[in-house]
Motif scaffolding. Structure first.
Motif, short mmCIF file in Angstrom:
data_model
loop_
_atom_site.label_atom_id
_atom_site.label_comp_id
_atom_site.label_asym_id
_atom_site.label_seq_id
_atom_site.Cartn_x
_atom_site.Cartn_y
_atom_site.Cartn_z
N UNK A 19 0.82 -1.21 0.00
CA UNK A 19 0.00 0.00 0.00
C UNK A 19 0.85 1.26 0.00
N UNK A 20 0.29 2.37 0.48
CA UNK A 20 0.96 3.66 0.52
C UNK A 20 2.01 3.70 1.62
N UNK A 21 3.18 4.27 1.32
CA UNK A 21 4.25 4.36 2.31
C UNK A 21 5.18 5.52 1.97
N UNK A 22 5.87 6.01 3.00
CA UNK A 22 6.98 6.92 2.81
C UNK A 22 8.22 6.06 2.70
N UNK A 23 9.11 6.38 1.78
CA UNK A 23 10.31 5.57 1.61
C UNK A 23 11.48 6.44 1.19
N UNK A 24 12.67 5.90 1.39
CA UNK A 24 13.89 6.58 0.99
C UNK A 24 14.75 5.61 0.20
N UNK A 25 15.77 6.17 -0.42
CA UNK A 25 16.77 5.35 -1.09
C UNK A 25 18.09 5.62 -0.40
N UNK A 26 19.03 4.73 -0.56
CA UNK A 26 20.34 4.94 0.03
C UNK A 26 20.63 3.96 1.13
N UNK A 27 21.72 4.20 1.85
CA UNK A 27 22.17 3.28 2.90
C UNK A 27 21.16 3.16 4.04
N UNK A 28 20.55 4.25 4.42
CA UNK A 28 19.63 4.25 5.55
C UNK A 28 18.19 4.14 5.09
N UNK A 29 17.92 3.17 4.22
CA UNK A 29 16.59 3.02 3.65
C UNK A 29 15.55 2.86 4.75
N UNK A 30 14.54 3.69 4.68
CA UNK A 30 13.41 3.62 5.61
C UNK A 30 12.15 3.34 4.82
N UNK A 31 11.23 2.64 5.42
CA UNK A 31 9.91 2.44 4.84
C UNK A 31 8.91 2.64 5.97
N UNK A 32 8.03 3.60 5.80
CA UNK A 32 7.04 3.89 6.84
C UNK A 32 5.65 3.83 6.22
N UNK A 33 4.94 2.70 6.41
CA UNK A 33 3.60 2.58 5.84
C UNK A 33 2.67 3.68 6.33
N UNK A 34 1.77 4.11 5.46
CA UNK A 34 0.80 5.14 5.84
C UNK A 34 -0.50 4.54 6.37
N UNK A 35 -0.63 3.21 6.33
CA UNK A 35 -1.80 2.52 6.87
C UNK A 35 -3.11 3.05 6.28
N UNK A 36 -3.16 3.13 4.95
CA UNK A 36 -4.36 3.59 4.26
C UNK A 36 -4.83 2.54 3.28
N UNK A 37 -6.10 2.58 2.94
CA UNK A 37 -6.67 1.67 1.96
C UNK A 37 -6.01 1.89 0.60
N UNK A 38 -5.97 0.85 -0.20
CA UNK A 38 -5.39 0.94 -1.54
C UNK A 38 -6.01 2.07 -2.34
N UNK A 39 -7.34 2.23 -2.24
CA UNK A 39 -8.05 3.24 -3.01
C UNK A 39 -8.36 4.48 -2.17
N UNK A 40 -7.46 4.85 -1.29
CA UNK A 40 -7.68 6.00 -0.42
C UNK A 40 -7.85 7.28 -1.23
N UNK A 41 -8.66 8.17 -0.71
CA UNK A 41 -8.86 9.49 -1.28
C UNK A 41 -7.50 10.19 -1.38
N UNK A 42 -7.17 10.77 -2.53
CA UNK A 42 -5.87 11.46 -2.66
C UNK A 42 -5.62 12.51 -1.58
N UNK A 43 -6.67 13.21 -1.16
CA UNK A 43 -6.51 14.20 -0.09
C UNK A 43 -6.14 13.52 1.23
N UNK A 44 -6.65 12.31 1.44
CA UNK A 44 -6.31 11.55 2.64
C UNK A 44 -4.85 11.13 2.61
N UNK A 45 -4.38 10.70 1.45
CA UNK A 45 -2.98 10.31 1.32
C UNK A 45 -2.08 11.51 1.63
N UNK A 46 -2.42 12.66 1.07
CA UNK A 46 -1.63 13.87 1.33
C UNK A 46 -1.65 14.26 2.80
N UNK A 47 -2.81 14.17 3.42
CA UNK A 47 -2.94 14.53 4.84
C UNK A 47 -2.13 13.59 5.73
N UNK A 48 -2.24 12.28 5.49
CA UNK A 48 -1.50 11.31 6.31
C UNK A 48 0.00 11.45 6.07
#
Length: 80
Positions: A19-48
């Motif tokens: 699903x939706x997540x914040x992620x980075x590239x590089x040595x310190x790769x982080x992945x932080x899921x946003x815990x939203x539905x696959x078809x989440x409202x785009x405004x909801x994705x931006x807010x979260x």
């Protein structure tokens, strides 16, 4: 957010399994899921996304999106 938390920058990504997540590239790769539905409202994705980047606690969000039902129907029709 600070450079120490995201030294390689941050990207908003979507994966069909995770699903939706914040992620980075590089040595310190982080992945932080946003815990939203696959078809989440785009405004909801931006807010979260904003909340996570600023370290604010998650709040309930309205994930409903009129386009989600149409998209789901189109995918099902294509699969048949």
């Amino acid at each position: 957010y600070g450079a120490q938390e995201w030294p390689d920058g941050v990207f908003l990504g979507w994966d069909q399994r995770a699903g939706w997540a914040l992620c980075t590239e590089g040595e310190n790769r982080n992945l932080e899921p946003l815990d939203l539905d696959t078809y989440a409202n785009p405004a909801t994705v931006a807010s979260r996304t904003r909340s996570r980047l600023y370290g604010d606690p998650d709040r309930p969000v309205d994930e409903s999106w009129d386009g989600a039902a149409l998209l789901d129907a189109a995918v099902k029709a294509w699969e048949d």
